[in-house]
Each structure stands twice: as C-alpha cells, then as structure tokens.
Scaffold this motif. Structure first.
Motif, PDB file in Angstrom:
ATOM      1  N   TRP A 207     -37.372  -1.513  17.075  1.00 55.98           N
ATOM      2  CA  TRP A 207     -36.743  -0.396  17.783  1.00 55.98           C
ATOM      3  C   TRP A 207     -35.427  -0.013  17.128  1.00 55.98           C
ATOM      4  CZ3 TRP A 207     -38.116   3.002  21.466  1.00 55.98           C
ATOM      5  CH2 TRP A 207     -37.093   3.754  22.067  1.00 55.98           C
ATOM      6  N   ARG A 208     -34.652  -1.037  16.788  1.00 57.63           N
ATOM      7  CA  ARG A 208     -33.369  -0.825  16.127  1.00 57.63           C
ATOM      8  C   ARG A 208     -32.965  -2.112  15.438  1.00 57.63           C
ATOM      9  NH1 ARG A 208     -28.124   2.240  18.774  1.00 57.63           N
ATOM     10  NH2 ARG A 208     -26.848   2.290  16.885  1.00 57.63           N
ATOM     11  N   HIS A 209     -32.239  -1.987  14.341  1.00 57.50           N
ATOM     12  CA  HIS A 209     -31.839  -3.168  13.582  1.00 57.50           C
ATOM     13  C   HIS A 209     -30.316  -3.258  13.508  1.00 57.50           C
ATOM     14  CE1 HIS A 209     -35.869  -4.341  12.133  1.00 57.50           C
ATOM     15  NE2 HIS A 209     -36.119  -3.056  12.317  1.00 57.50           N
ATOM     16  N   GLY A 210     -29.804  -4.472  13.659  1.00 55.04           N
ATOM     17  CA  GLY A 210     -28.370  -4.682  13.590  1.00 55.04           C
ATOM     18  C   GLY A 210     -27.822  -4.427  12.197  1.00 55.04           C
ATOM     19  N   ARG A 211     -26.563  -4.048  12.154  1.00 53.85           N
ATOM     20  CA  ARG A 211     -25.910  -3.771  10.873  1.00 53.85           C
ATOM     21  C   ARG A 211     -25.096  -4.979  10.431  1.00 53.85           C
ATOM     22  NH1 ARG A 211     -23.024   1.594  12.861  1.00 53.85           N
ATOM     23  NH2 ARG A 211     -23.279   0.449  14.825  1.00 53.85           N
ATOM     24  N   PRO A 212     -24.920  -5.164   9.150  1.00 50.21           N
ATOM     25  CA  PRO A 212     -24.126  -6.297   8.657  1.00 50.21           C
ATOM     26  C   PRO A 212     -22.649  -6.114   8.983  1.00 50.21           C
ATOM     27  CG  PRO A 212     -24.705  -4.850   6.830  1.00 50.21           C
ATOM     28  CD  PRO A 212     -25.455  -4.347   8.037  1.00 50.21           C
ATOM     29  N   LEU A 213     -21.930  -7.228   9.076  1.00 47.09           N
ATOM     30  CA  LEU A 213     -20.513  -7.184   9.407  1.00 47.09           C
ATOM     31  C   LEU A 213     -19.727  -6.289   8.463  1.00 47.09           C
ATOM     32  CD1 LEU A 213     -17.927  -8.162  10.827  1.00 47.09           C
ATOM     33  CD2 LEU A 213     -17.988 -10.196   9.360  1.00 47.09           C
ATOM     34  N   ASP A 214     -20.005  -6.362   7.165  1.00 50.80           N
ATOM     35  CA  ASP A 214     -19.208  -5.608   6.200  1.00 50.80           C
ATOM     36  C   ASP A 214     -19.320  -4.098   6.408  1.00 50.80           C
ATOM     37  OD1 ASP A 214     -18.239  -7.887   5.040  1.00 50.80           O
ATOM     38  OD2 ASP A 214     -19.656  -7.897   3.361  1.00 50.80           O
TER      39      ASP A 214
END
Length: 224
Positions: A207-214
């Motif tokens: 559904w949705r994917h998390g983004r990396p911290l940077d």
C-alpha cells in the motif's frame, strides 16, 4: 528545595551495551498490529505495567494531558466498532480509485483484541510552561509520547498493539460521556497475536513504503 546535585535519591545507573542493543531491537520490532487472537486475555498485572509505562512518558510542563479509558462492556465495544466501520467506509470513498483496494485491507482489530483502550486528551488545564505558542500541539505531542511508551511496553511483553484513528472524535466522545474540552485521539487494540508482522503491514500489502532516514534529514535548514 534540593538541587539535582544534592538530591538524596541514588542516580540511575548507566545502561549496559546489552540493554542498549535490546532497546534498539525493540524499537525496530514495534509493529502496528491488526490481527489478534480472538478470546485471548491480558493479565491484569501486565496491563498495569503497560499503563504505568505510558504514564511515565514526558509531557510539556509536566501537564500529563493523557487519559485512558478501558473498554470492558461488550456492547460498548461493538458500538465503537460501528463508529470505526462508518469511518472506514467514508475513507474508502475519499480515496477514490484506491477505495476498493483499501476496503480489502484489515485496518483494525477492535472486535478481536484482548483489551480495548481509548486514549484521549483531557480538558486544557491552562499550562503555559513550554506551550504558550503551541498549546494544542504540545498537548497532542505529550499524549502521543504516552501512547508510544505503551506501544513499546506492549511489544517487550510480546503483546501486539494497534492504533486506530478511523472514527469521528465527537461521536466517540459522546459515546464515552467525555467532558467538554476533552477529545479522543486513539482507539488502541491490545493483546496476544499469532505472530508479529516481519515488516509494517502497509509495506507487506504494497500500500505504501517507508522512506529512509536520509530522505527526511537535513542540516542547517529544510533543504540542507
């Protein structure tokens, strides 16, 4: 009044490397759970530990704006489930083309979880310390810290927890007889689960994917 240097209470000891590693593992293992073992229970002593952990959360000006309502009446739980279902349908409509796919997702465990809690903001007590410019926001942030403490405590007790935000606040407040100025901000599903998701469920469902911290970190300005 004693100063910190003269406080007679013993200082808290430093955490060991093993304890530090356990915390970071805990933070990485926390999940927003929607699938619970129906008919399971949470021991009263464990529930008390979880709520004590929530109550140790930081709060702006030590205002402690959080309130927790434990739902034990089956009929009341069913009415809360009805409010969530109403908002689920409205959300599907608002999503337009993605509405049908959304309705296939399991977004809550209100009926199945062992314990159901409603987290709410208490009526404003007039605290100015630390929140003069953002009074509402700081109350919300403080309550969110308490919920996060509860979430981490649940995970370390090997219990699942899910935060349900699909409800009309005024309708839930009326159902619970909440006073003027208060507001429910979360329905919390808590209890044993068959297994914890290996990744956030919305990622597993594509559904949705998390983004990396940077991608969310900058230096000396928004775009630095």
């Amino acid at each position: 009044m004693t100063t910190p240097a003269s406080d007679p209470r013993p200082a808290e000891p430093d955490f060991t490397p093993d304890e530090q590693a356990a915390f970071y593992r805990l933070a990485a293992a926390r999940r927003d759970m929607r699938h619970f073992i129906a008919g399971a229970r949470v021991d009263e002593a464990v529930l008390r530990r979880l709520l004590e952990a929530a109550h140790r959360a930081p709060s702006v000006g030590l205002m402690q704006p959080w309130r927790f309502v434990r739902i034990v009446d089956a009929g009341l739980r069913e009415r809360i489930a009805g409010l969530v279902e109403q908002e689920r349908q409205r959300t599907a409509q608002a999503l337009g083309a993605r509405g049908e796919a959304f309705l296939k997702l399991k977004v809550e465990g209100v009926r199945d979880c062992a314990e159901l809690l409603v987290a709410a903001l208490a009526p404003d007590d007039g605290t100015v310390f630390g929140r003069r410019t953002m009074p509402r926001e700081m109350a919300l942030c403080s309550a969110a810290c308490a919920i996060q403490n509860l979430w981490l405590a649940a995970r370390v007790e090997n219990l699942g927890m899910g935060w349900v935000s699909m409800f009309e606040p005024q309708a839930l407040a009326a159902l619970l007889g909440m006073p003027s100025g208060s507001q429910p901000i979360a329905i919390l599903c808590l209890g044993p689960v068959h297994a914890f998701y290996p990744a956030p469920m919305l990622e597993l469902e594509d559904w949705r994917h998390g983004r990396p911290l940077d991608a969310l970190l900058s230096t000396d300005g928004w775009g630095g």
